[in-house]
Design an enzyme around this catalytic site. Structure first.
Site, PDB file in Angstrom:
ATOM      1  N   ARG A 120       9.775  -6.584 -12.679  1.00  0.00           N
ATOM      2  CA  ARG A 120       9.425  -6.687 -11.270  1.00  0.00           C
ATOM      3  C   ARG A 120       8.729  -8.024 -11.070  1.00  0.00           C
ATOM      4  NH1 ARG A 120       4.592  -3.925  -7.913  1.00  0.00           N
ATOM      5  NH2 ARG A 120       5.245  -4.709  -5.910  1.00  0.00           N
TER       6      ARG A 120
ATOM      7  N   HIS B 109       7.667  -5.283  -0.948  1.00  0.00           N
ATOM      8  CA  HIS B 109       8.171  -3.903  -1.122  1.00  0.00           C
ATOM      9  C   HIS B 109       9.694  -3.854  -0.940  1.00  0.00           C
ATOM     10  CE1 HIS B 109       4.025  -2.577   0.574  1.00  0.00           C
ATOM     11  NE2 HIS B 109       3.998  -2.412  -0.736  1.00  0.00           N
TER      12      HIS B 109
ATOM     13  N   HIS C 261       7.321   2.132   4.373  1.00  0.00           N
ATOM     14  CA  HIS C 261       6.711   2.294   3.038  1.00  0.00           C
ATOM     15  C   HIS C 261       5.209   2.358   3.255  1.00  0.00           C
ATOM     16  CE1 HIS C 261       6.444   1.350  -1.413  1.00  0.00           C
ATOM     17  NE2 HIS C 261       5.216   1.092  -0.992  1.00  0.00           N
ATOM     18  N   LEU C 262       4.663   3.567   3.211  1.00  0.00           N
ATOM     19  CA  LEU C 262       3.242   3.749   3.521  1.00  0.00           C
ATOM     20  C   LEU C 262       2.497   4.227   2.282  1.00  0.00           C
ATOM     21  CD1 LEU C 262       3.687   5.604   6.963  1.00  0.00           C
ATOM     22  CD2 LEU C 262       3.606   3.136   6.537  1.00  0.00           C
TER      23      LEU C 262
ATOM     24  N   ASN D  52      -0.906   2.624  -0.459  1.00  0.00           N
ATOM     25  CA  ASN D  52      -2.180   1.931  -0.336  1.00  0.00           C
ATOM     26  C   ASN D  52      -1.958   0.600   0.374  1.00  0.00           C
ATOM     27  OD1 ASN D  52      -4.833   1.736  -0.660  1.00  0.00           O
ATOM     28  ND2 ASN D  52      -4.764   1.168  -2.819  1.00  0.00           N
ATOM     29  N   GLY D  53      -0.890  -0.092  -0.069  1.00  0.00           N
ATOM     30  CA  GLY D  53      -0.352  -1.201   0.716  1.00  0.00           C
ATOM     31  C   GLY D  53       0.813  -0.618   1.499  1.00  0.00           C
TER      32      GLY D  53
ATOM     33  N   ARG E 287      -6.597  -3.643   3.340  1.00  0.00           N
ATOM     34  CA  ARG E 287      -6.156  -4.900   3.981  1.00  0.00           C
ATOM     35  C   ARG E 287      -6.093  -4.717   5.493  1.00  0.00           C
ATOM     36  NH1 ARG E 287      -0.886  -5.612   0.310  1.00  0.00           N
ATOM     37  NH2 ARG E 287      -1.767  -4.058  -1.072  1.00  0.00           N
TER      38      ARG E 287
ATOM     39  N   ASP F 109      -8.624   5.640   0.555  1.00  0.00           N
ATOM     40  CA  ASP F 109      -7.659   6.694   0.255  1.00  0.00           C
ATOM     41  C   ASP F 109      -7.493   7.613   1.464  1.00  0.00           C
ATOM     42  OD1 ASP F 109      -6.526   9.236  -0.708  1.00  0.00           O
ATOM     43  OD2 ASP F 109      -6.614   8.223  -2.652  1.00  0.00           O
ATOM     44  N   PHE F 110      -6.258   7.750   1.896  1.00  0.00           N
ATOM     45  CA  PHE F 110      -5.995   8.513   3.117  1.00  0.00           C
ATOM     46  C   PHE F 110      -6.365   9.990   2.990  1.00  0.00           C
ATOM     47  CE2 PHE F 110      -3.601   4.693   3.823  1.00  0.00           C
ATOM     48  CZ  PHE F 110      -3.736   4.477   5.187  1.00  0.00           C
TER      49      PHE F 110
ATOM     50  N   GLY G  48       3.197   6.784  -1.270  1.00  0.00           N
ATOM     51  CA  GLY G  48       2.148   7.804  -1.381  1.00  0.00           C
ATOM     52  C   GLY G  48       1.869   8.602  -0.118  1.00  0.00           C
ATOM     53  N   LEU G  49       1.537   7.907   0.956  1.00  0.00           N
ATOM     54  CA  LEU G  49       1.205   8.593   2.205  1.00  0.00           C
ATOM     55  C   LEU G  49       2.485   9.061   2.922  1.00  0.00           C
ATOM     56  CD1 LEU G  49      -1.117   9.140   4.405  1.00  0.00           C
ATOM     57  CD2 LEU G  49      -0.280   7.045   5.435  1.00  0.00           C
TER      58      LEU G  49
ATOM     59  N   GLU H  41      11.219   2.590  -7.243  1.00  0.00           N
ATOM     60  CA  GLU H  41      11.454   1.162  -7.473  1.00  0.00           C
ATOM     61  C   GLU H  41      11.923   0.911  -8.902  1.00  0.00           C
ATOM     62  OE1 GLU H  41       7.568   0.944  -5.562  1.00  0.00           O
ATOM     63  OE2 GLU H  41       8.076  -1.091  -4.988  1.00  0.00           O
TER      64      GLU H  41
HETATM   65  P1  ADP Z   1       0.309   1.875  -4.014  1.00  0.00           P
HETATM   66  O1  ADP Z   1       1.548   1.891  -4.881  1.00  0.00           O
HETATM   67  O2  ADP Z   1       0.394   0.945  -2.847  1.00  0.00           O
HETATM   68  O3  ADP Z   1      -0.978   1.795  -4.764  1.00  0.00           O
HETATM   69  P2  ADP Z   1       1.024   4.631  -3.407  1.00  0.00           P
HETATM   70  O4  ADP Z   1       2.386   4.514  -2.840  1.00  0.00           O
HETATM   71  O5  ADP Z   1       0.868   5.253  -4.737  1.00  0.00           O
HETATM   72  O6  ADP Z   1       0.239   3.278  -3.307  1.00  0.00           O
HETATM   73  O7  ADP Z   1       0.145   5.448  -2.347  1.00  0.00           O
HETATM   74  C1  ADP Z   1      -1.187   5.714  -2.611  1.00  0.00           C
HETATM   75  C2  ADP Z   1      -1.836   6.245  -1.361  1.00  0.00           C
HETATM   76  O8  ADP Z   1      -1.109   7.390  -0.884  1.00  0.00           O
HETATM   77  C3  ADP Z   1      -3.237   6.753  -1.652  1.00  0.00           C
HETATM   78  O9  ADP Z   1      -4.162   5.750  -1.401  1.00  0.00           O
HETATM   79  C4  ADP Z   1      -3.380   7.889  -0.670  1.00  0.00           C
HETATM   80  O10 ADP Z   1      -4.103   7.377   0.424  1.00  0.00           O
HETATM   81  C5  ADP Z   1      -1.993   8.247  -0.204  1.00  0.00           C
HETATM   82  N1  ADP Z   1      -1.684   9.656  -0.490  1.00  0.00           N
HETATM   83  C6  ADP Z   1      -1.176  10.183  -1.604  1.00  0.00           C
HETATM   84  N2  ADP Z   1      -1.045  11.532  -1.469  1.00  0.00           N
HETATM   85  C7  ADP Z   1      -1.466  11.850  -0.241  1.00  0.00           C
HETATM   86  C8  ADP Z   1      -1.581  13.052   0.512  1.00  0.00           C
HETATM   87  N3  ADP Z   1      -1.234  14.219   0.010  1.00  0.00           N
HETATM   88  N4  ADP Z   1      -2.078  12.970   1.767  1.00  0.00           N
HETATM   89  C9  ADP Z   1      -2.451  11.802   2.295  1.00  0.00           C
HETATM   90  N5  ADP Z   1      -2.369  10.628   1.629  1.00  0.00           N
HETATM   91  C10 ADP Z   1      -1.887  10.643   0.395  1.00  0.00           C
END
Ligand code: ADP
Length: 397
Positions: free
Chosen positions: A90, A179, A207-208, A210-211, A240, A282-283, A330-331, A383
């Protein structure tokens, strides 16, 4: 053929070994704290997890530790290094030089080096990983898969900033987007789930994590995206700020007596939903705090959802309509309440989520109702698989 996928950061190295015949992940692992002390966590398929705290003074040693873990008689998954047919790296920034993945040659390495000024935290680490693999696995083909490549199809009207044109000519200042591997993967998967050719549909991918970023994908090609010259632009993220009035930078320097680096640090690491809420990046923590009545956590969540929905609106214009909206990362994959809150802004279009499907997790599926004119999907991103597939394709012609 087995493909090793590597994602090298400045002090970390994530890896997966994927069997391309079955797409099974044979092992996944992470080297952390490279150059500090060192920790390797290796999870082989069907075998117990292995953790080593042996020192990892540099990336050469880390790549060697990964090889040893993959070959180990107890927790290994291959018996000879020759089983690895190729390595997919990557690479964060490919600038304007790369619109596709490429086999790594000395010229490619020089071009990645040229992009270091555009991604000073990432590209040098990616190059170190490539060099370490070349040293330890001579003759094994290496492929670079760029985060920026998928977005290279954007037209000039989408990627140009309204600065003096010479700034683009001299410094290549423009929107690149990131991304890309994820946006590409989920847009292809969405077409597959809809039973359509990618060339026949228009998709907005969200793509939601952390970023986070959104992309407008027309006939399989990206036409716009929210991140810019750097991954700081676009939606509000974990830490950010996303898009802000550019004059705020000078205003902050003057009013808070900050240096440019301090403002940069504030915008990258202390802003986003963390900065707004004062609770967490963290959401999950934000959701919990908002439920307990924390007003700032609620404002952060509301602002985040509002901003994502507004970009969906922008991309509906860019695409002149859309067939599907995809949530991933993640979110996007896990939070039904966030998906609902975002889609609540889109009811004027007739978009409606099926509450039962929207409450499920981990499954690639359509979560909108039958009569929703624009379909909404959740698609877990992958990915690593995309990188392995590109690597496999390039190596085997
Ligand atoms: P990155 O690869 O950008 O670090 P990810 O795609 O792994 O991020 O996403 C991580 C984010 O997803 C965490 O910061 C968290 O806020 C969010 N997340 C993961 N699971 C949940 C959930 N069940 N509910 C809400 N948010 C979540």
């Amino acid at each position: 053929m087995k493909i090793l996928v590597l994602n090298c950061g400045s002090s970390s190295l994530k890896y997966q070994l994927i069997d391309m015949d079955t797409t099974d992940v044979l092992a996944v692992g992470l080297c952390e704290r490279i150059g500090i002390d060192g920790r390797l966590k290796h999870e082989p398929e069907g075998k117990p997890e292995y953790v080593s705290e042996a020192p990892l003074p540099d990336h050469d040693v880390a790549v060697k530790a990964v090889m040893d873990a993959l070959l180990d008689k107890d927790h290994g998954v291959i018996s000879d290094i020759s089983e690895i047919g190729g390595v997919g790296h990557r690479v964060v920034h490919g600038g304007e030089s790369f619109a596709k993945s490429v086999i790594i040659t000395p010229e490619v390495k020089a071009a990645i080096e040229d992009c270091c000024s555009l991604a000073p935290l990432h590209n040098p680490a990616n190059l170190i990983g490539i060099n370490a693999c070349e040293k330890l696995m001579p003759g094994v083909p290496q492929v670079a898969v760029f985060d920026t490549a998928f977005h290279q199809t954007m037209p000039a009207k989408a990627y140009m900033y309204a600065l003096p044109y010479e700034m683009y000519e001299k410094h290549k200042i423009r929107r690149y987007g990131f991304h890309g591997t994820s946006h590409k993967y989920v847009s292809l998967k969405c077409a597959e789930l809809m039973g359509k050719a990618p060339e026949d549909i228009k998709i907005i991918t969200c793509h939601l994590g952390n970023g986070g970023s959104l992309a407008a994908v027309d006939k399989g090609k990206c036409v716009d995206t929210t991140m810019g010259l750097t991954p700081l632009a676009g939606i509000i993220m974990g830490t950010r700020c996303g898009d802000i009035d550019p004059a705020i930078v000078k205003f902050l320097m003057d009013s808070e007596g900050l240096t440019i680096d301090e403002v940069d640090n504030m915008m990258n690491k202390q802003s986003g939903v963390l900065g707004l809420s004062g609770v967490s990046s963290d959401f999950r923590d934000l959701g919990a705090a908002a439920e307990e009545g924390n007003k700032r956590a609620q404002i952060a969540l509301d602002a985040f959802h509002y901003r994502v929905a507004k970009f969906i609106g922008e991309y509906l214009v860019a695409l002149n309509g859309a067939d599907a909206i995809v949530f991933t990362a993640g979110l996007g994959e896990n939070s039904g309440s966030s998906r609902q809150a975002i889609c609540d802004y889109l009811t004027f279009l007739g978009i409606k989520l099926d509450p039962e499907k929207n409450s499920q997790r981990g499954k690639a599926q359509c979560i909108s109702t039958e009569d929703s004119p624009i379909k909404v999907f959740v698609i877990p991103t992958n990915e690593e698989l995309m990188i392995a597939q590109d690597t496999n394709k390039l190596i085997n012609g």
